[in-house]
Design a protein around this motif. Structure first.
Motif, PDB file in Angstrom:
ATOM      1  N   ILE A   1      30.738   9.646  54.595  1.00 38.14           N
ATOM      2  CA  ILE A   1      30.718  10.840  53.511  1.00 38.14           C
ATOM      3  C   ILE A   1      29.640  10.810  52.732  1.00 38.14           C
ATOM      4  O   ILE A   1      29.162  11.783  52.465  1.00 38.14           O
ATOM      5  CB  ILE A   1      32.224  10.991  52.857  1.00 38.14           C
ATOM      6  CG1 ILE A   1      33.284  11.352  53.951  1.00 38.14           C
ATOM      7  CG2 ILE A   1      32.234  12.200  51.902  1.00 38.14           C
ATOM      8  CD1 ILE A   1      34.617  11.106  53.276  1.00 38.14           C
TER       9      ILE A   1
ATOM     10  N   THR B   1      31.692  17.475  61.059  1.00 37.26           N
ATOM     11  CA  THR B   1      32.064  18.554  59.979  1.00 37.26           C
ATOM     12  C   THR B   1      30.773  18.836  58.910  1.00 37.26           C
ATOM     13  O   THR B   1      30.646  20.010  58.568  1.00 37.26           O
ATOM     14  CB  THR B   1      33.200  18.058  58.993  1.00 37.26           C
ATOM     15  OG1 THR B   1      34.342  17.725  59.626  1.00 37.26           O
ATOM     16  CG2 THR B   1      33.533  19.034  57.717  1.00 37.26           C
ATOM     17  N   TYR B   2      30.090  17.742  58.542  1.00 39.65           N
ATOM     18  CA  TYR B   2      28.673  17.939  57.821  1.00 39.65           C
ATOM     19  C   TYR B   2      27.899  18.952  59.014  1.00 39.65           C
ATOM     20  O   TYR B   2      27.115  19.739  58.440  1.00 39.65           O
ATOM     21  CB  TYR B   2      27.873  16.859  57.865  1.00 39.65           C
ATOM     22  CG  TYR B   2      28.432  16.030  56.404  1.00 39.65           C
ATOM     23  CD1 TYR B   2      28.302  16.650  55.346  1.00 39.65           C
ATOM     24  CD2 TYR B   2      28.835  14.673  56.450  1.00 39.65           C
ATOM     25  CE1 TYR B   2      28.562  16.024  53.954  1.00 39.65           C
ATOM     26  CE2 TYR B   2      29.133  14.044  55.295  1.00 39.65           C
ATOM     27  CZ  TYR B   2      28.955  14.793  54.266  1.00 39.65           C
ATOM     28  OH  TYR B   2      29.266  13.979  52.764  1.00 39.65           O
TER      29      TYR B   2
ATOM     30  N   ILE C   1      33.679  13.071  60.586  1.00 34.97           N
ATOM     31  CA  ILE C   1      32.913  13.612  59.282  1.00 34.97           C
ATOM     32  C   ILE C   1      31.544  14.032  59.679  1.00 34.97           C
ATOM     33  O   ILE C   1      31.097  15.033  58.930  1.00 34.97           O
ATOM     34  CB  ILE C   1      32.661  12.060  58.706  1.00 34.97           C
ATOM     35  CG1 ILE C   1      34.504  11.716  58.325  1.00 34.97           C
ATOM     36  CG2 ILE C   1      31.936  12.272  57.474  1.00 34.97           C
ATOM     37  CD1 ILE C   1      34.183  10.217  57.568  1.00 34.97           C
TER      38      ILE C   1
ATOM     39  N   ALA D   1      34.746   5.536  56.405  1.00 33.18           N
ATOM     40  CA  ALA D   1      34.831   6.993  56.047  1.00 33.18           C
ATOM     41  C   ALA D   1      34.032   7.385  54.496  1.00 33.18           C
ATOM     42  O   ALA D   1      33.425   8.028  54.723  1.00 33.18           O
ATOM     43  CB  ALA D   1      36.240   7.420  55.620  1.00 33.18           C
TER      44      ALA D   1
END
Length: 205
Positions: free
Chosen positions: A17, A164-165, A161, A13
């Motif tokens: 990120i 979401t980006y 992740i 993660a």
């Protein structure tokens, strides 16, 4: 659930990120063609994470069971690599380099998916990261349920992740906001990578 698998997921993660080629792939599609194109890229990245996690658990795990000394050597090498990534992040902060994401036009669902998949399976940074993670989980995947849990969990983390980006960068004005806070994000993730690297080296000594 093994604490080593949880540790590997946390490291995954953090890597997902942090700034890198995977983030650029999904963010550039979001900036150029919007949310749907970015999600297709994110799906490709998640599929790549599934493949890497499978190879990590099966291939590298079996290799380390046969040659245990390689686990220690890989731990030292992987820890040093993560520490180097951290230093690289801090260098970007101090020099003001990095963080430039140019819009890219989507090529359709299939091509965008393949773009994301290709980026993550051919990225040396990703390959070395998964090799590092294998030192956590190589001996922890003892049966098919554990293998399925680890691989599916890794894919879900990656899609969440990067998806979401994709959503984030598809919002108007986000590019300028990202540029403004890029240095802070490089500093944060550079520190996290340095910490993970030192922990891994310490465990391998």
């Amino acid at each position: 659930m093994s604490s080593f698998i949880l540790t590997a997921w946390v490291a995954l993660a953090v890597a997902a990120i942090s700034p890198g080629p995977n983030l650029v792939a999904v963010a550039s599609r979001a900036l150029g063609s919007g949310r749907n194109a970015a999600l297709h890229v994110a799906a490709g990245l998640a599929t790549g994470a599934f493949l890497w996690s499978f190879l990590t658990a099966v291939g590298l795990g079996a290799l380390f069971d046969t040659y245990p000394v390689m686990l220690r050597l890989m731990g030292l090498f992987g820890g040093a690599y993560l520490f180097w990534l951290g230093l690289k992040g801090w260098r970007a902060v101090l020099t003001g380099q990095g963080g430039q994401i140019a819009p890219a036009i989507g090529q359709g669902a299939r091509q965008d998916f393949l773009h994301g998949f290709t980026v993550t399976v051919t990225n040396p940074k990703v390959a070395l990261l998964w090799a590092s993670l294998s030192t956590f989980v190589g001996s922890e995947i003892a049966d098919w349920p554990a293998l399925l849990l680890f691989t599916m969990g890794s894919a879900i983390i990656a899609f969440f992740i990067y998806g979401t980006y994709g959503w984030f960068f598809s919002i108007g004005g986000i590019r300028d906001l990202y540029s403004r806070f890029h240095a802070a994000s490089e500093a944060i993730f550079g520190t996290l990578f340095c910490g993970l690297g030192m922990v891994l080296v310490h465990r391998s000594l």
